[in-house]
Design an enzyme around this catalytic site. Structure first.
Site, short mmCIF file in Angstrom:
data_model
loop_
_atom_site.label_atom_id
_atom_site.label_comp_id
_atom_site.label_asym_id
_atom_site.label_seq_id
_atom_site.Cartn_x
_atom_site.Cartn_y
_atom_site.Cartn_z
N ASP A 287 -53.17 9.65 -2.39
CA ASP A 287 -52.68 11.03 -2.25
C ASP A 287 -53.49 11.82 -1.22
OD1 ASP A 287 -54.94 11.19 -3.84
OD2 ASP A 287 -54.11 12.72 -5.16
N ASN B 86 -49.99 26.18 -25.95
CA ASN B 86 -51.27 26.73 -26.39
C ASN B 86 -52.36 26.36 -25.39
OD1 ASN B 86 -53.19 27.95 -28.16
ND2 ASN B 86 -51.86 27.42 -29.88
N ASP C 169 -48.29 15.07 -10.12
CA ASP C 169 -48.14 14.49 -8.79
C ASP C 169 -46.66 14.18 -8.52
OD1 ASP C 169 -50.86 14.65 -8.43
OD2 ASP C 169 -51.23 12.58 -8.99
N HIS D 286 -53.22 4.75 -12.53
CA HIS D 286 -53.86 3.89 -11.53
C HIS D 286 -53.64 2.43 -11.90
CE1 HIS D 286 -55.94 7.33 -9.73
NE2 HIS D 286 -56.13 7.75 -10.97
N ALA E 72 -50.24 15.11 -33.96
CA ALA E 72 -51.53 15.39 -33.33
C ALA E 72 -52.30 14.11 -33.06
CB ALA E 72 -52.35 16.32 -34.23
N THR F 207 -47.14 6.03 -25.24
CA THR F 207 -47.10 4.96 -24.24
C THR F 207 -45.70 4.39 -24.04
OG1 THR F 207 -47.59 3.28 -25.90
CG2 THR F 207 -49.47 4.27 -24.78
N ARG G 227 -45.94 5.70 -32.39
CA ARG G 227 -44.79 4.97 -32.94
C ARG G 227 -43.97 5.89 -33.84
NH1 ARG G 227 -48.98 0.95 -33.45
NH2 ARG G 227 -48.48 -0.85 -32.17
N ARG H 12 -40.79 8.26 -38.87
CA ARG H 12 -39.56 8.40 -39.65
C ARG H 12 -38.59 9.30 -38.90
NH1 ARG H 12 -38.92 13.31 -42.18
NH2 ARG H 12 -40.76 14.59 -42.53
#
Length: 198
Positions: free
Chosen positions: A15, A83, A91, A113, A158, A163, A178, A181
């Protein structure tokens, strides 16, 4: 191919050049002003956000401090609240829907990266857009990684590290995040554990 084209296409890039440094400096200057406004300077804060963000809906409130890379790649719908200590490494584009709530210390990073150190050594990176749907609530200390989509009405617990894509209408938690429910009818009757809506 230009650096900006590589960024838009999810390719590896460094960049530097093509005015990228100037764009980031502009963002830092605007954020400095935003993060140092007095709480009573709501009009000034709104004007700074209009200059900073790529798109901004109505009724936006972002608690300072907030940090971004460019600002112009952040697109926020109506009725948004974030908050303290929101970090968006924009980017490339980050799309946030309407009625989204973000708790303290959340990081949204469409940039990463390479794992291989020889590829990473010169400062090489990649960027893949992040999309957050409508009516999403993101809990404290959540990290959202490159290329993630979070579906409408979902809640990210929280401390989660997101991913993989999260579907709509679910509660998802953990590292890696994950689905715990589905959101269901009981959630209309009980707002927290066994606390009933009166």
């Amino acid at each position: 191919m230009t650096i900006r084209e590589k960024m838009k296409n999810g390719m590896l890039y460094i960049d530097a050049g093509e005015g990228l440094e100037e764009d980031r400096k502009r963002c830092k200057e605007l954020l400095y002003d935003y993060n140092h406004t007095h709480p009573s300077e709501e009009t000034k804060m709104k004007d700074l956000l209009k200059k900073l963000l790529g798109d901004m809906g109505e009724n936006i409130w972002i608690e300072p401090p907030v940090h971004m890379a460019y600002g112009t790649n952040v697109h926020i719908g109506d009725h948004f609240y974030a908050n303290f200590n929101l970090v968006i490494v924009d980017d490339i584009d980050v799309y946030i829907g309407e009625h989204v709530m973000i708790a303290p210390n959340v990081t949204i990073t469409p940039t990463g990266h390479p794992v291989d150190s020889s590829l990473r050594r010169p400062g090489t990176q990649f960027s893949i857009p992040v999309r957050i749907g409508n009516d999403v609530w993101i809990g404290s200390n959540v990290v959202i990684l490159p290329g993630i989509t979070i579906g409408d009405n979902s809640v990210i617990g929280a401390g989660s590290v997101v991913t993989h894509d999260i579907p709509e209408n679910v509660i998802a938690v953990g590292n890696p995040c994950r689905v715990l429910r589905n959101i269901n009818e009981r959630d209309k009757e009980y707002y927290y554990k066994n606390r009933r809506v009166e």
